[in-house]
Design a protein around this motif. Structure first.
Motif, mmCIF file in Angstrom:
data_model
loop_
_atom_site.group_PDB
_atom_site.id
_atom_site.type_symbol
_atom_site.label_atom_id
_atom_site.label_comp_id
_atom_site.label_asym_id
_atom_site.label_seq_id
_atom_site.Cartn_x
_atom_site.Cartn_y
_atom_site.Cartn_z
ATOM 1 N N GLY A 82 0.862 -1.286 0.102
ATOM 2 C CA GLY A 82 0.062 0.022 -0.100
ATOM 3 C C GLY A 82 0.888 1.315 -0.074
ATOM 4 O O GLY A 82 0.400 2.235 -0.843
ATOM 5 N N GLN A 83 2.126 1.325 0.655
ATOM 6 C CA GLN A 83 2.738 2.387 0.568
ATOM 7 C C GLN A 83 3.702 2.555 -0.625
ATOM 8 O O GLN A 83 3.654 3.582 -1.100
ATOM 9 N N PHE A 84 3.890 1.386 -1.086
ATOM 10 C CA PHE A 84 4.409 1.583 -2.633
ATOM 11 C C PHE A 84 3.549 2.046 -3.613
ATOM 12 O O PHE A 84 4.155 2.971 -4.088
ATOM 13 N N PHE A 85 2.344 1.821 -3.419
ATOM 14 C CA PHE A 85 1.493 2.476 -4.166
ATOM 15 C C PHE A 85 1.073 3.925 -4.174
ATOM 16 O O PHE A 85 0.891 4.799 -5.068
ATOM 17 N N GLU A 86 1.279 4.365 -2.722
ATOM 18 C CA GLU A 86 1.309 5.698 -2.382
ATOM 19 C C GLU A 86 2.362 6.438 -3.008
ATOM 20 O O GLU A 86 2.234 7.410 -3.385
ATOM 21 N N LEU A 87 3.522 5.987 -3.011
ATOM 22 C CA LEU A 87 4.783 6.367 -3.666
ATOM 23 C C LEU A 87 4.643 6.712 -4.944
ATOM 24 O O LEU A 87 4.863 7.785 -5.514
ATOM 25 N N GLU A 88 4.299 5.688 -5.490
ATOM 26 C CA GLU A 88 3.858 5.655 -7.034
ATOM 27 C C GLU A 88 2.730 6.550 -7.487
ATOM 28 O O GLU A 88 3.105 7.411 -8.302
ATOM 29 N N GLU A 89 1.762 7.016 -6.718
ATOM 30 C CA GLU A 89 0.897 7.945 -6.865
ATOM 31 C C GLU A 89 1.593 9.306 -6.541
ATOM 32 O O GLU A 89 1.505 10.345 -7.368
ATOM 33 N N ILE A 90 2.522 9.545 -5.464
ATOM 34 C CA ILE A 90 3.147 10.954 -5.508
ATOM 35 C C ILE A 90 4.172 11.052 -6.467
ATOM 36 O O ILE A 90 4.105 12.196 -7.281
ATOM 37 N N LEU A 91 4.777 10.168 -7.188
ATOM 38 C CA LEU A 91 5.686 10.164 -8.479
ATOM 39 C C LEU A 91 4.970 10.425 -9.590
ATOM 40 O O LEU A 91 5.536 11.267 -10.568
ATOM 41 N N GLN A 92 3.751 10.316 -9.720
ATOM 42 C CA GLN A 92 2.897 10.410 -10.907
ATOM 43 C C GLN A 92 2.940 12.128 -11.607
ATOM 44 O O GLN A 92 3.009 12.389 -12.469
ATOM 45 N N ASN A 93 2.940 12.858 -10.324
ATOM 46 C CA ASN A 93 3.120 14.478 -10.739
ATOM 47 C C ASN A 93 4.343 14.861 -11.153
ATOM 48 O O ASN A 93 4.457 15.803 -11.496
ATOM 49 N N TYR A 94 5.270 14.132 -11.053
ATOM 50 C CA TYR A 94 6.747 14.394 -11.275
ATOM 51 C C TYR A 94 7.178 13.628 -12.552
ATOM 52 O O TYR A 94 8.401 14.147 -12.980
ATOM 53 N N CYS A 95 6.513 12.767 -13.186
ATOM 54 C CA CYS A 95 7.012 12.147 -14.334
ATOM 55 C C CYS A 95 6.444 12.732 -15.429
ATOM 56 O O CYS A 95 5.261 13.474 -15.762
ATOM 57 N N PRO A 96 7.392 12.619 -16.570
ATOM 58 C CA PRO A 96 6.833 13.416 -17.672
ATOM 59 C C PRO A 96 5.903 12.865 -18.573
ATOM 60 O O PRO A 96 5.425 11.623 -18.558
#
Length: 96
Positions: A82-96
């Motif tokens: 669940g925390q891994f998916f939370e990190l993915e969600e955070i990173l979505q805003n920074y990916c090209p």
């Protein structure tokens, strides 16, 4: 992809407040553990590969010292899915 210093600090703060290590029923947020900055830097290095790969590689790349340095484990072994998916969600805003 390279983030400017403001974006990197913003990413670090998001990670510090939202991602934690789970030991039994105890949650240690990465900001309190001193791991939010190393994880943000490691994530930044992989953002061009997309959020999923960036999160996975960053969590594997950050080593957590346990027992005064007697043991090292990748961060990926200490966070829940669940925390891994939370990190993915955070990173979505920074990916090209």
């Amino acid at each position: 992809m390279s983030l400017d210093s403001t974006q990197l600090q913003e990413l670090e703060l998001l990670i510090a407040d939202r991602i934690y290590i789970q030991v039994e029923n105890w949650h240690l947020y990465l900001g309190d553990a001193g791991l939010s900055k190393p994880l943000a830097i490691e994530c930044q290095a992989h953002l061009d590969n997309g959020a999923n790969i960036a999160a996975r590689k960053a969590c594997e790349g950050v080593q957590v010292l346990l027992g005064g340095g007697n043991t090292k484990l990748p961060l990926s072994r200490l966070i829940s899915s669940g925390q891994f998916f939370e990190l993915e969600e955070i990173l979505q805003n920074y990916c090209p």
